[in-house]
Design a protein around this motif. Structure first.
Motif, PDB file in Angstrom:
ATOM      1  N   GLY A  18       0.812  -1.214   0.000  1.00 49.62           N
ATOM      2  CA  GLY A  18       0.000   0.000   0.000  1.00 49.62           C
ATOM      3  C   GLY A  18       0.844   1.261   0.000  1.00 49.62           C
ATOM      4  N   LEU A  19       1.967   1.228   0.675  1.00 49.49           N
ATOM      5  CA  LEU A  19       2.877   2.377   0.704  1.00 49.49           C
ATOM      6  C   LEU A  19       3.585   2.551  -0.641  1.00 49.49           C
ATOM      7  N   ASP A  20       4.042   1.446  -1.210  1.00 48.86           N
ATOM      8  CA  ASP A  20       4.798   1.513  -2.456  1.00 48.86           C
ATOM      9  C   ASP A  20       3.942   1.950  -3.639  1.00 48.86           C
ATOM     10  N   TYR A  21       2.684   1.586  -3.627  1.00 54.22           N
ATOM     11  CA  TYR A  21       1.792   1.931  -4.738  1.00 54.22           C
ATOM     12  C   TYR A  21       1.005   3.207  -4.461  1.00 54.22           C
ATOM     13  N   ARG A  22       1.588   4.106  -3.676  1.00 53.42           N
ATOM     14  CA  ARG A  22       0.920   5.344  -3.271  1.00 53.42           C
ATOM     15  C   ARG A  22       0.546   6.220  -4.452  1.00 53.42           C
ATOM     16  N   ASP A  23       1.243   6.112  -5.576  1.00 50.61           N
ATOM     17  CA  ASP A  23       0.917   6.927  -6.748  1.00 50.61           C
ATOM     18  C   ASP A  23      -0.440   6.560  -7.342  1.00 50.61           C
ATOM     19  N   CYS A  24      -1.002   5.433  -6.935  1.00 48.20           N
ATOM     20  CA  CYS A  24      -2.316   5.017  -7.412  1.00 48.20           C
ATOM     21  C   CYS A  24      -3.438   5.716  -6.656  1.00 48.20           C
ATOM     22  N   PHE A  25      -3.094   6.451  -5.615  1.00 45.18           N
ATOM     23  CA  PHE A  25      -4.091   7.083  -4.758  1.00 45.18           C
ATOM     24  C   PHE A  25      -3.998   8.597  -4.839  1.00 45.18           C
ATOM     25  N   GLN A  26      -5.085   9.256  -4.461  1.00 43.35           N
ATOM     26  CA  GLN A  26      -5.108  10.710  -4.431  1.00 43.35           C
ATOM     27  C   GLN A  26      -5.220  11.144  -2.980  1.00 43.35           C
ATOM     28  N   GLY A  27      -4.533  12.201  -2.641  1.00 45.01           N
ATOM     29  CA  GLY A  27      -4.629  12.690  -1.274  1.00 45.01           C
ATOM     30  C   GLY A  27      -3.345  13.353  -0.846  1.00 45.01           C
ATOM     31  N   GLY A  28      -3.305  13.738   0.399  1.00 44.62           N
ATOM     32  CA  GLY A  28      -2.123  14.390   0.941  1.00 44.62           C
ATOM     33  C   GLY A  28      -0.976  13.427   1.155  1.00 44.62           C
ATOM     34  N   CYS A  29       0.170  13.963   1.432  1.00 45.49           N
ATOM     35  CA  CYS A  29       1.372  13.181   1.731  1.00 45.49           C
ATOM     36  C   CYS A  29       1.755  12.232   0.604  1.00 45.49           C
TER      37      CYS A  29
END
Length: 84
Positions: A18-29
């Motif tokens: 979940g951390l590594d694929y963070r570019d798949c998500f929208q939001g802060g940080c």
């Protein structure tokens, strides 16, 4: 879709994924919130920690998961501290 093994050492979904694929998500940080990660798992699946690798507490380059079994969740929701 698979059933998680009844062995905590093998049956944990990968937190690092979940951390590594963070570019798949929208939001802060530079990532998403837990609801976005869970929706992503529901639609695409998530590997086990034993396959993907240990949690490092910082984003890494996403690993190729094409040869890994991905586990999807059927549904999820919120509850209150008293489980309502």
């Amino acid at each position: 879709v698979g059933t998680l093994p009844n062995d905590p050492s093998k049956g944990r979904l990968s937190s690092q994924y979940g951390l590594d694929y963070r570019d798949c998500f929208q939001g802060g940080c530079a990532g998403g919130d837990e609801a976005q990660v869970i929706d992503y798992i529901k639609n695409t699946g998530m590997p086990l920690t034993s396959d993907y690798g240990p949690y490092t507490a910082s984003p890494q380059r996403p690993k190729d998961v094409s040869g890994m079994k991905l586990y999807k969740i059927a549904d999820w929701g919120y509850c209150t501290p008293s489980q309502q």
